[in-house]
Design a protein around this motif. Sequence first.
Motif, PDB file in Angstrom:
ATOM      1  N   SER A   1       0.898  -1.343   0.133  1.00  0.00           N
ATOM      2  CA  SER A   1      -0.020   0.300   0.128  1.00  0.00           C
ATOM      3  C   SER A   1       1.416   1.332  -0.141  1.00  0.00           C
ATOM      4  O   SER A   1       0.786   2.096  -0.802  1.00  0.00           O
ATOM      5  CB  SER A   1      -0.684   0.003   1.143  1.00  0.00           C
ATOM      6  OG  SER A   1      -0.107   0.273   2.917  1.00  0.00           O
ATOM      7  N   PHE A   2       1.945   1.028   0.941  1.00  0.00           N
ATOM      8  CA  PHE A   2       2.553   2.097   0.989  1.00  0.00           C
ATOM      9  C   PHE A   2       3.807   2.569  -0.256  1.00  0.00           C
ATOM     10  O   PHE A   2       3.809   3.926  -0.921  1.00  0.00           O
ATOM     11  CB  PHE A   2       3.559   2.222   1.483  1.00  0.00           C
ATOM     12  CG  PHE A   2       4.841   3.640   2.322  1.00  0.00           C
ATOM     13  CD1 PHE A   2       3.919   4.025   3.190  1.00  0.00           C
ATOM     14  CD2 PHE A   2       5.850   3.711   1.633  1.00  0.00           C
ATOM     15  CE1 PHE A   2       5.487   5.147   3.462  1.00  0.00           C
ATOM     16  CE2 PHE A   2       6.509   5.326   2.171  1.00  0.00           C
ATOM     17  CZ  PHE A   2       6.035   5.936   2.735  1.00  0.00           C
TER      18      PHE A   2
ATOM     19  N   ILE B   1       1.700   6.197  -6.936  1.00  0.00           N
ATOM     20  CA  ILE B   1       0.883   7.085  -7.373  1.00  0.00           C
ATOM     21  C   ILE B   1       0.504   8.274  -6.916  1.00  0.00           C
ATOM     22  O   ILE B   1      -0.178   9.320  -8.102  1.00  0.00           O
ATOM     23  CB  ILE B   1      -1.149   6.261  -7.795  1.00  0.00           C
ATOM     24  CG1 ILE B   1      -1.217   6.122  -6.400  1.00  0.00           C
ATOM     25  CG2 ILE B   1      -0.535   5.164  -8.299  1.00  0.00           C
ATOM     26  CD1 ILE B   1      -2.369   5.780  -6.130  1.00  0.00           C
ATOM     27  N   PHE B   2       1.729   8.533  -5.870  1.00  0.00           N
ATOM     28  CA  PHE B   2       1.276  10.016  -5.389  1.00  0.00           C
ATOM     29  C   PHE B   2       1.432  11.246  -6.860  1.00  0.00           C
ATOM     30  O   PHE B   2       0.482  12.401  -6.662  1.00  0.00           O
ATOM     31  CB  PHE B   2       1.973  10.563  -4.203  1.00  0.00           C
ATOM     32  CG  PHE B   2       1.387  11.411  -3.292  1.00  0.00           C
ATOM     33  CD1 PHE B   2       0.393  11.122  -2.252  1.00  0.00           C
ATOM     34  CD2 PHE B   2       2.547  12.733  -3.079  1.00  0.00           C
ATOM     35  CE1 PHE B   2      -0.231  11.378  -1.896  1.00  0.00           C
ATOM     36  CE2 PHE B   2       1.187  13.092  -2.327  1.00  0.00           C
ATOM     37  CZ  PHE B   2      -0.298  13.356  -1.900  1.00  0.00           C
ATOM     38  N   PRO B   3       2.536  11.307  -7.135  1.00  0.00           N
ATOM     39  CA  PRO B   3       3.109  12.353  -8.669  1.00  0.00           C
ATOM     40  C   PRO B   3       2.063  12.541 -10.150  1.00  0.00           C
ATOM     41  O   PRO B   3       1.900  13.520  -9.913  1.00  0.00           O
ATOM     42  CB  PRO B   3       4.489  12.252  -8.339  1.00  0.00           C
ATOM     43  CG  PRO B   3       4.572  10.578  -8.868  1.00  0.00           C
ATOM     44  CD  PRO B   3       3.193  10.644  -7.088  1.00  0.00           C
TER      45      PRO B   3
ATOM     46  N   GLU C   1       1.934  15.313 -15.765  1.00  0.00           N
ATOM     47  CA  GLU C   1       1.019  16.598 -15.559  1.00  0.00           C
ATOM     48  C   GLU C   1      -0.312  15.608 -16.622  1.00  0.00           C
ATOM     49  O   GLU C   1      -1.666  15.715 -17.123  1.00  0.00           O
ATOM     50  CB  GLU C   1       0.858  17.893 -16.124  1.00  0.00           C
ATOM     51  CG  GLU C   1      -0.118  19.285 -16.317  1.00  0.00           C
ATOM     52  CD  GLU C   1      -0.679  19.276 -15.232  1.00  0.00           C
ATOM     53  OE1 GLU C   1      -0.825  19.119 -14.310  1.00  0.00           O
ATOM     54  OE2 GLU C   1      -2.732  19.396 -15.821  1.00  0.00           O
ATOM     55  N   LYS C   2       0.802  15.245 -17.727  1.00  0.00           N
ATOM     56  CA  LYS C   2       0.187  15.120 -19.032  1.00  0.00           C
ATOM     57  C   LYS C   2      -0.815  13.955 -19.085  1.00  0.00           C
ATOM     58  O   LYS C   2      -1.444  13.413 -19.041  1.00  0.00           O
ATOM     59  CB  LYS C   2       1.491  14.214 -20.123  1.00  0.00           C
ATOM     60  CG  LYS C   2       1.476  14.914 -21.336  1.00  0.00           C
ATOM     61  CD  LYS C   2       1.850  14.961 -22.622  1.00  0.00           C
ATOM     62  CE  LYS C   2       3.127  13.241 -22.659  1.00  0.00           C
ATOM     63  NZ  LYS C   2       3.692  13.000 -23.012  1.00  0.00           N
ATOM     64  N   ILE C   3       0.384  12.468 -18.201  1.00  0.00           N
ATOM     65  CA  ILE C   3      -0.595  11.275 -17.674  1.00  0.00           C
ATOM     66  C   ILE C   3      -1.081  12.168 -16.630  1.00  0.00           C
ATOM     67  O   ILE C   3      -2.962  11.077 -16.682  1.00  0.00           O
ATOM     68  CB  ILE C   3       0.335  10.547 -16.863  1.00  0.00           C
ATOM     69  CG1 ILE C   3       1.690  10.072 -18.291  1.00  0.00           C
ATOM     70  CG2 ILE C   3      -0.244   8.808 -16.272  1.00  0.00           C
ATOM     71  CD1 ILE C   3       2.703   9.281 -17.702  1.00  0.00           C
TER      72      ILE C   3
ATOM     73  N   VAL D   1       0.880  11.290   3.209  1.00  0.00           N
ATOM     74  CA  VAL D   1       1.546   9.569   3.000  1.00  0.00           C
ATOM     75  C   VAL D   1       2.173   9.433   4.260  1.00  0.00           C
ATOM     76  O   VAL D   1       2.619   8.553   4.874  1.00  0.00           O
ATOM     77  CB  VAL D   1       2.214   9.258   1.592  1.00  0.00           C
ATOM     78  CG1 VAL D   1       2.902   8.194   1.716  1.00  0.00           C
ATOM     79  CG2 VAL D   1       1.767   9.897   0.374  1.00  0.00           C
ATOM     80  N   LEU D   2       3.220  10.480   4.878  1.00  0.00           N
ATOM     81  CA  LEU D   2       4.109  10.066   6.155  1.00  0.00           C
ATOM     82  C   LEU D   2       3.111  10.450   6.903  1.00  0.00           C
ATOM     83  O   LEU D   2       4.181  10.482   8.332  1.00  0.00           O
ATOM     84  CB  LEU D   2       5.452  11.229   6.388  1.00  0.00           C
ATOM     85  CG  LEU D   2       6.435  10.803   4.961  1.00  0.00           C
ATOM     86  CD1 LEU D   2       7.877  11.061   4.281  1.00  0.00           C
ATOM     87  CD2 LEU D   2       6.218   9.052   4.996  1.00  0.00           C
ATOM     88  N   TRP D   3       1.810  11.042   7.892  1.00  0.00           N
ATOM     89  CA  TRP D   3       2.129  11.730   8.392  1.00  0.00           C
ATOM     90  C   TRP D   3       0.222  10.791   8.462  1.00  0.00           C
ATOM     91  O   TRP D   3       0.058   9.631   9.732  1.00  0.00           O
ATOM     92  CB  TRP D   3       1.447  13.091   8.696  1.00  0.00           C
ATOM     93  CG  TRP D   3       1.362  13.498  10.609  1.00  0.00           C
ATOM     94  CD1 TRP D   3       0.278  13.698  10.628  1.00  0.00           C
ATOM     95  CD2 TRP D   3       1.827  13.128  11.252  1.00  0.00           C
ATOM     96  NE1 TRP D   3       0.033  13.721  12.009  1.00  0.00           N
ATOM     97  CE2 TRP D   3       1.436  13.253  12.703  1.00  0.00           C
ATOM     98  CE3 TRP D   3       3.956  12.109  11.497  1.00  0.00           C
ATOM     99  CZ2 TRP D   3       2.149  12.960  13.593  1.00  0.00           C
ATOM    100  CZ3 TRP D   3       3.781  12.714  12.750  1.00  0.00           C
ATOM    101  CH2 TRP D   3       3.143  12.883  13.640  1.00  0.00           C
ATOM    102  N   LEU D   4      -0.919  10.782   7.732  1.00  0.00           N
ATOM    103  CA  LEU D   4      -2.011  11.030   8.285  1.00  0.00           C
ATOM    104  C   LEU D   4      -2.452   9.340   7.820  1.00  0.00           C
ATOM    105  O   LEU D   4      -2.376   8.456   7.980  1.00  0.00           O
ATOM    106  CB  LEU D   4      -3.273  11.361   7.086  1.00  0.00           C
ATOM    107  CG  LEU D   4      -3.126  13.366   6.511  1.00  0.00           C
ATOM    108  CD1 LEU D   4      -3.888  13.568   5.962  1.00  0.00           C
ATOM    109  CD2 LEU D   4      -3.699  13.461   8.154  1.00  0.00           C
TER     110      LEU D   4
END
Lengths: 184, 373
Positions: B19-20, B26-28, B38-40, B240-243
């Motif tokens: 999951s991480f 996918i984050f970017p 941006e294009k993708i 990601v690194l907190w929530l």
Amino acid sequence: MSESKSSAAPRAAVGSVSKGRKTSMERRSFFSWLAVGWIAFVGVTGGFFTVIIRFLFPNVLFEPPQSFKIGYPEDFAPNSVDIRYKKEFNAWIVRDDESIFALSTVCTHLGCTPNWLATDNKFKCPCHGSGFRMTGIHFEGPAPRPLERFKIGIADDGQILVDKTKSYKWEKGEWENKDSSLKV
Amino acid sequence: MNLVAIKSAIDALSAPTISFTILTVIFPFIFPPSDWFEKIHRKTGLWRMWTKPGGLIGMILITAFFVIGYFDVYFNKTLTKADNFPIVLMIYSMWFLIWLGMYKAYRNDIRIEQGLKPEEYNDPDDKVLVWPDLVYIEFIALILFQVFLIVWSILVAAPIEEPANPAATPNPSKAPWYFLGLQEMLVYYDPWIAGVLLPTFIIVGLMAIPYLDINKKGDGYYSFKERRVGIFIFMYGWVVLWLFLIIIGTFFRGPNWNFFGPFEYWDTHKVEALTNVNLSEILWVKWLNQGLPSNILIRESLGFIVTGLYLFVLPVILAKTYLKDMLAAYGPTRFVTLMILGLVMLALPIKMYLRWIFNLQYIIAIPEWFLNI
């Protein structure tokens, strides 16, 4: 202007000394009152802090003794962990093939109390998952060093005596010390 | 489709390694920091997340997960625990707030592209008084929140447990929900690092943002494109690194602090055979086939070199190559501060992966000095 100035003489002006008044204070008596006030102040604050500091040292301390007897070496089965002394003394008594030693129940990562999992043959901390083998050596999770061992020896009556005032750290090579474990 | 199959698929995916990784990869594409992403982002339709239907679908998916979870024997226990109620609220509110911000930002981005001013410039510029306009709103919010807290405290008993017993530590022992991210960090780092240093860096770093950010755009209005790199970095650190670490700590950590999927039984005897090794042990024992040197500094030399390269040499290399323009724009002080804050932030996922892949415990391991990195 000059009239009013003289008539409105400074009756209560600062520094004026009106002779007949009893409320006025001599310079000498001011200092003696100051001394009395100061002594009272010191007495009250001193007493206050004495009481507070006294409060930190209770008459009765409900703490188990730092050294305790746990019975005879034969009482402990080989390759077993005795958890009877965990609650009162925060120590596990472990007997492996060749020795008996007392492990501290404080996890070396952040100080939680791990559980002994007999089926998995390890101590496992429920807080961050540190794992320790029966010997106390860390092998999983974040704990950076093994559990500490307490001083252990034989008392005059032949019972095992654990002394928690002295602990032995593996990483400092102190487990080599003969008091850190009891050869059986 | 079979619900059991879905559940076991979710269980498998929720393993933090997977999951991480998925979230990181996918984050970017969700918050694209560059033209290529941006294009993708446009092509795959991910941008629709930040439209009204997208926000609604997000809410529905979260609700569906909780509804399915509620009727699951095992997840029900985690979900209905009084401690975990705030996390459920947090997931909803965080999704809503992120969506709202991005929704407004995307609308403004379109306006700016068309040469229009951001929507906020259309706000009526009549003067609004603190008293009564703002204070009334605050007062009403306060009353509503009080009502909510009272109802909550009546309906749900406070999760108070039996008196503390040193012989029986609750298993798992969980921190208050807002500290679960911190507790998750502690799994990978020494208490000094994860408990003192990293929180200090987080607080100081957040306070330093206004002084480090020299981008004058996006002042007073929402926009994504004008500050996409900054938003991407902040969102990764926060979401990601907190929530996400809080969510892992709440729903995916079971007895003995092992990982469990949400629909998995919390088996106290789940065996995860792991044997951690320190970098020094890998170097001396595994690669050089000899015992650990007795001199601590020689023993940990590789760890010191790696840490030094990462924290001090890498910024210099970046400054001369990839981030040359950034150094010129930000100046050396800002650049160095940003680099150190960013590298320390990135050190968390790096360490997580090192643990997951190589069972690496510490890069520098000096328990003698209580220095473990």
